[in-house]
Scaffold this motif. Structure first.
Motif, mmCIF file in Angstrom:
data_model
loop_
_atom_site.group_PDB
_atom_site.id
_atom_site.type_symbol
_atom_site.label_atom_id
_atom_site.label_comp_id
_atom_site.label_asym_id
_atom_site.label_seq_id
_atom_site.Cartn_x
_atom_site.Cartn_y
_atom_site.Cartn_z
ATOM 1 N N GLU A 18 0.687 -1.212 -0.517
ATOM 2 C CA GLU A 18 -0.138 0.281 -0.325
ATOM 3 C C GLU A 18 1.099 1.052 -0.005
ATOM 4 O O GLU A 18 0.185 2.456 -0.540
ATOM 5 C CB GLU A 18 -0.809 0.214 0.965
ATOM 6 C CG GLU A 18 -2.102 -1.499 1.510
ATOM 7 C CD GLU A 18 -2.459 -1.903 0.129
ATOM 8 O OE1 GLU A 18 -2.081 -1.669 -0.717
ATOM 9 O OE2 GLU A 18 -3.271 -1.967 0.797
ATOM 10 N N THR A 19 2.072 1.077 0.143
ATOM 11 C CA THR A 19 3.079 2.357 0.249
ATOM 12 C C THR A 19 3.567 2.931 -1.162
ATOM 13 O O THR A 19 4.147 3.600 -1.790
ATOM 14 C CB THR A 19 4.045 2.400 0.618
ATOM 15 O OG1 THR A 19 5.110 0.758 0.496
ATOM 16 C CG2 THR A 19 4.226 1.908 2.506
ATOM 17 N N ALA A 20 3.159 1.835 -2.073
ATOM 18 C CA ALA A 20 3.538 2.563 -3.505
ATOM 19 C C ALA A 20 2.787 3.249 -3.935
ATOM 20 O O ALA A 20 1.528 3.828 -3.372
ATOM 21 C CB ALA A 20 3.412 1.658 -4.735
ATOM 22 N N ARG A 21 3.142 4.595 -4.815
ATOM 23 C CA ARG A 21 2.720 5.345 -4.906
ATOM 24 C C ARG A 21 2.027 5.544 -6.179
ATOM 25 O O ARG A 21 0.887 6.745 -6.427
ATOM 26 C CB ARG A 21 3.991 6.884 -5.126
ATOM 27 C CG ARG A 21 5.117 7.010 -3.843
ATOM 28 C CD ARG A 21 4.111 7.383 -2.441
ATOM 29 N NE ARG A 21 3.369 8.583 -2.709
ATOM 30 C CZ ARG A 21 2.681 8.539 -1.757
ATOM 31 N NH1 ARG A 21 2.827 7.486 -0.607
ATOM 32 N NH2 ARG A 21 2.342 9.168 -1.880
ATOM 33 N N GLN A 22 2.018 5.134 -7.354
ATOM 34 C CA GLN A 22 1.193 4.991 -8.475
ATOM 35 C C GLN A 22 0.139 4.097 -8.642
ATOM 36 O O GLN A 22 0.997 2.460 -8.212
ATOM 37 C CB GLN A 22 2.011 4.831 -9.267
ATOM 38 C CG GLN A 22 2.855 5.766 -9.863
ATOM 39 C CD GLN A 22 1.955 7.340 -10.362
ATOM 40 O OE1 GLN A 22 0.933 6.370 -11.515
ATOM 41 N NE2 GLN A 22 2.089 8.071 -10.746
ATOM 42 N N PHE A 23 -1.250 4.057 -8.336
ATOM 43 C CA PHE A 23 -2.058 2.535 -8.590
ATOM 44 C C PHE A 23 -2.996 2.372 -9.772
ATOM 45 O O PHE A 23 -3.425 3.765 -10.820
ATOM 46 C CB PHE A 23 -3.011 2.228 -7.996
ATOM 47 C CG PHE A 23 -2.663 2.475 -6.066
ATOM 48 C CD1 PHE A 23 -2.524 1.112 -5.437
ATOM 49 C CD2 PHE A 23 -1.826 3.084 -5.373
ATOM 50 C CE1 PHE A 23 -1.767 0.977 -3.785
ATOM 51 C CE2 PHE A 23 -0.802 3.170 -4.179
ATOM 52 C CZ PHE A 23 -1.197 2.158 -3.497
#
Length: 208
Positions: A18-23
């Motif tokens: 969930e810490t990924a910046r792009q989804f």
């Protein structure tokens, strides 16, 4: 049946960080043709009519604050082509059903920020219907943010099923205003007697 199909979707995606910046976010919004409220008093709004220039200016009747239109960022997301849809089989099942009518199926990519910094997205712009002359069945805004978990806020209105209803006094409008905690890689279902939303959020990592 439809619920059995949803149960099989665990293989659609795996859990992500969930810490990924792009989804990548994929969303299907559908109307419930055989609406049944189960005896609950779900909110129904009656509007006095509005023009095409202010069709998103709708009454606020619930406790949750509406999403801030001033914080919209038209450059903060990118709509992805249908070839990248991962829930096509689900949309097809809904389309074949006598109980549901898909109204929107869209996949987009965005940077997901903290709740105090994440902008809202205009739903008609997201679905590519902002410039169409036909009355949209659904108007409003969405916002996806991340803290410990992802959070999806919906501030949407389903307009009564009539081609010109949105411009007529006495139009019935069904609000769907919720805040839902989510995890990436899971298919989430947001329920309402008149409509439903299926959402799949997956982290995006650019190819090296």
């Amino acid at each position: 049946g439809f619920l059995s199909l949803l149960a099989l979707l665990g293989s659609v995606a795996s859990h992500g960080d969930e810490t990924a910046r792009q989804f990548d976010i994929e969303l299907i919004l559908f109307a419930n043709i055989n609406a049944h409220d189960g005896g609950e008093a779900w909110p129904v709004e009656e509007h006095s009519g509005w023009s095409r220039n202010d069709r998103d200016t709708l009454p606020d009747t619930e406790d949750m604050a509406p999403l801030d239109m001033a914080r919209q960022d038209p450059d903060g997301w990118t709509r992805l082509p249908e070839s990248e849809h991962r829930l096509t089989a689900v949309a097809d099942a809904l389309r074949r059903s006598a109980s549901y009518r898909p109204l929107a199926h869209v996949r987009w990519r965005q940077a997901v920020l903290a709740p105090d910094a994440s902008p809202s997205i205009d739903f008609t712009a997201l679905t590519g219907r902002a410039q169409q002359e036909a009355t949209p069945r659904v108007v409003g805004n969405l916002r996806l943010s991340v803290a410990r978990y992802l959070h999806l806020e919906t501030d949407l209105r389903l307009v009564e099923d009539h081609p010109y209803a949105a411009w007529e006094p006495g139009t019935r409008v069904f609000p769907l205003r919720q805040s839902r905690r989510m995890r990436s890689g899971e298919l989430h279902y947001i329920d309402h007697p008149r409509m439903g939303i299926l959402v799949l959020v997956t982290p995006y990592t650019a190819a090296p």
